[in-house]
Design a protein around this motif. Sequence first.
Motif, mmCIF file in Angstrom:
data_model
loop_
_atom_site.group_PDB
_atom_site.id
_atom_site.type_symbol
_atom_site.label_atom_id
_atom_site.label_comp_id
_atom_site.label_asym_id
_atom_site.label_seq_id
_atom_site.Cartn_x
_atom_site.Cartn_y
_atom_site.Cartn_z
ATOM 1 N N ILE A 195 -51.688 6.162 -24.657
ATOM 2 C CA ILE A 195 -51.867 6.612 -26.055
ATOM 3 C C ILE A 195 -50.723 6.983 -26.724
ATOM 4 N N GLY A 196 -49.798 7.893 -26.015
ATOM 5 C CA GLY A 196 -48.606 8.291 -26.463
ATOM 6 C C GLY A 196 -47.620 7.091 -26.395
ATOM 7 N N THR A 197 -47.678 6.451 -25.480
ATOM 8 C CA THR A 197 -46.568 5.200 -25.408
ATOM 9 C C THR A 197 -46.994 4.185 -26.605
ATOM 10 N N LEU A 198 -48.352 4.077 -26.754
ATOM 11 C CA LEU A 198 -48.500 3.129 -27.731
ATOM 12 C C LEU A 198 -48.219 3.509 -29.134
ATOM 13 N N LYS A 257 -46.242 17.000 -29.765
ATOM 14 C CA LYS A 257 -45.439 16.581 -28.213
ATOM 15 C C LYS A 257 -46.412 15.451 -27.980
ATOM 16 N N PHE A 258 -46.002 14.627 -26.967
ATOM 17 C CA PHE A 258 -46.920 13.698 -26.570
ATOM 18 C C PHE A 258 -46.606 13.361 -25.008
ATOM 19 N N MET A 259 -47.465 12.738 -24.421
ATOM 20 C CA MET A 259 -47.317 12.153 -23.062
ATOM 21 C C MET A 259 -46.900 10.732 -23.150
ATOM 22 N N LEU A 312 -54.749 14.936 -27.530
ATOM 23 C CA LEU A 312 -53.927 13.676 -27.776
ATOM 24 C C LEU A 312 -53.139 14.177 -28.969
ATOM 25 N N PRO A 313 -51.878 13.770 -29.442
ATOM 26 C CA PRO A 313 -51.192 14.190 -30.746
ATOM 27 C C PRO A 313 -51.885 13.789 -31.829
ATOM 28 N N LYS A 314 -51.959 15.048 -32.455
ATOM 29 C CA LYS A 314 -52.787 14.906 -33.721
ATOM 30 C C LYS A 314 -51.800 14.742 -34.757
ATOM 31 N N SER A 315 -50.696 15.037 -34.786
ATOM 32 C CA SER A 315 -49.719 14.427 -35.914
ATOM 33 C C SER A 315 -48.445 13.975 -35.444
ATOM 34 N N ALA A 316 -47.523 13.560 -36.215
ATOM 35 C CA ALA A 316 -46.193 13.098 -35.722
ATOM 36 C C ALA A 316 -45.456 14.146 -35.232
#
Lengths: 286, 252
Positions: A67-70, A231-233, A224-228
Amino acid sequence: MVKMDEQKKEKIYFTIFKIATFFSVVLLGFILIYIFVKGVSVINLNFLTSMWNHQDITKGGIFPAIIGTLFLAVGVSIFSIPIGISTAIYLNEFAKDNLFNRLIKLSIRNLAGVPSIVYGLFGLAFFVLLLKFGTSLLAASLTLGCMTLPWIITTSEEALKSVPNSFREASLALGATKIETIKMIVLPNSLGGMLTGSILGISRAMGETAPIIMVGATFFMNYLPKSAFDKFMALPYHLFILATQHSSPYSREYALGTALVLIFLVFSLNLGMFVIRYKLRSKKEW
Amino acid sequence: MVDTKIKIRDLDFFYGKKQILFNVDLDFYSNQITSLIGPSGCGKSTLLRCLNRMNDIIPGIKVNGNILYNKFNLYKEENSVVEIRKKIGMVFQKPNPFPMSIFNNVSYGLRVQGEKDKEKIKKIVRESLEKADLYDEVKNRLNSSAFSLSGGQQQRLCIARALAINPDVILLDEPCSALDPIATAKIEELLKKIKKEHTIIIVTHNMHQAKRISDYTCYLLDGKIIEFSETNELFNNPKNKLTKDYINGVFG
């Protein structure tokens, strides 16, 4: 006699090229097959759709990294495609051919060659710290967007240049304004090429690791990241962690499985690009 | 007595520091075909492109002097380039149809002008193709690509495309130089036919073509007008020795 020599020469060159081709195909094939064979064993529904479990990696999955990469790809696209294409249109269709503009074009081409880690450093200083976006999806998207921009501008310019000037002249001579000419003639005949270049740029950005480590990618998140601003994987960084930092005996297989997923994503994007290019080519007749 | 459609007065043209046209005075008469002849590089195409301000798109040019079209100074009104080009159409040396269907090529000018009435567009496309002697050849494949046509057909398509916005004057820049004699003859016939409704100015390097189709001929050399008169007069009884040399093939 001379003829024999020529033929011999030709044969030697031909063989050299053939060996080079064979070598690169075998090398690439080996990498792909290795990753596939070693990585495919860990791929199952759980691996693809569940959250990461840092203690026991066999229980968790890489869903947040996918999801992070997408998200990252989408973020980069939103930022860099419109700006890149608009810049290319300005540079190619409007900007006067003077020293200043030539200097700008040259700088953009050079920016495309700047190492990605430098963009990461810039992103850290500018987006993360100065603009206070923090280490976040937004900061990473903008950083990778900056990195992709020169590439998109350059390929879009090439696409615009491939539209013959005689089309523009014909349109202007029929009483069309410059904007109408761009809208009705130039863009329809170059959009395919511009999108092809953009997608290629985005797919390169998807595989970047170095810059995103500095501006927002994290190795462990159980949500999962909830907003912009979260942080993210991301797959490439996750891959790096698994391959070098994790102590689990299965980490090698899981790294290869992650690589396989990343390759699949990038391949799918490039496949889309091929479809666009194919459709475009069947239309081009001049 | 024929009316004057376009009057060129004291026209100088510069490309960078290089002067291409020198003090050109020339009249083009309504509903006549005027040929501009002369050796390569003499400035005849440049002169033609001054008439619809196509030279404007080249950076580094300068134009002095006046071109009057119906008493309207082409180079005074800064913003009316688009209007000028609707009234003064152009056909180029190499056929340059757009990469779209035959129909869409001809309707392009109308669509640019915002014409929405489909029936009206259809009617004008048909009339324009008929005027360009192309309709019978393409009526069953109006939706196929313009590139499926032969070179001569493509050039007639470009003429039809120019005619569709009903220009007053049509400029042609060596329109037959890429075509075979049969395709050339077709275009010459149609030009003679449409001059009833349009004023035609044609640049040609082919003196026989000038002789065959034009009412008036102008001979240019090194950016200067050497001689301008009725075509028969110019070819049969040239006043200037330079003209005589050129049409007799002493150089060229």
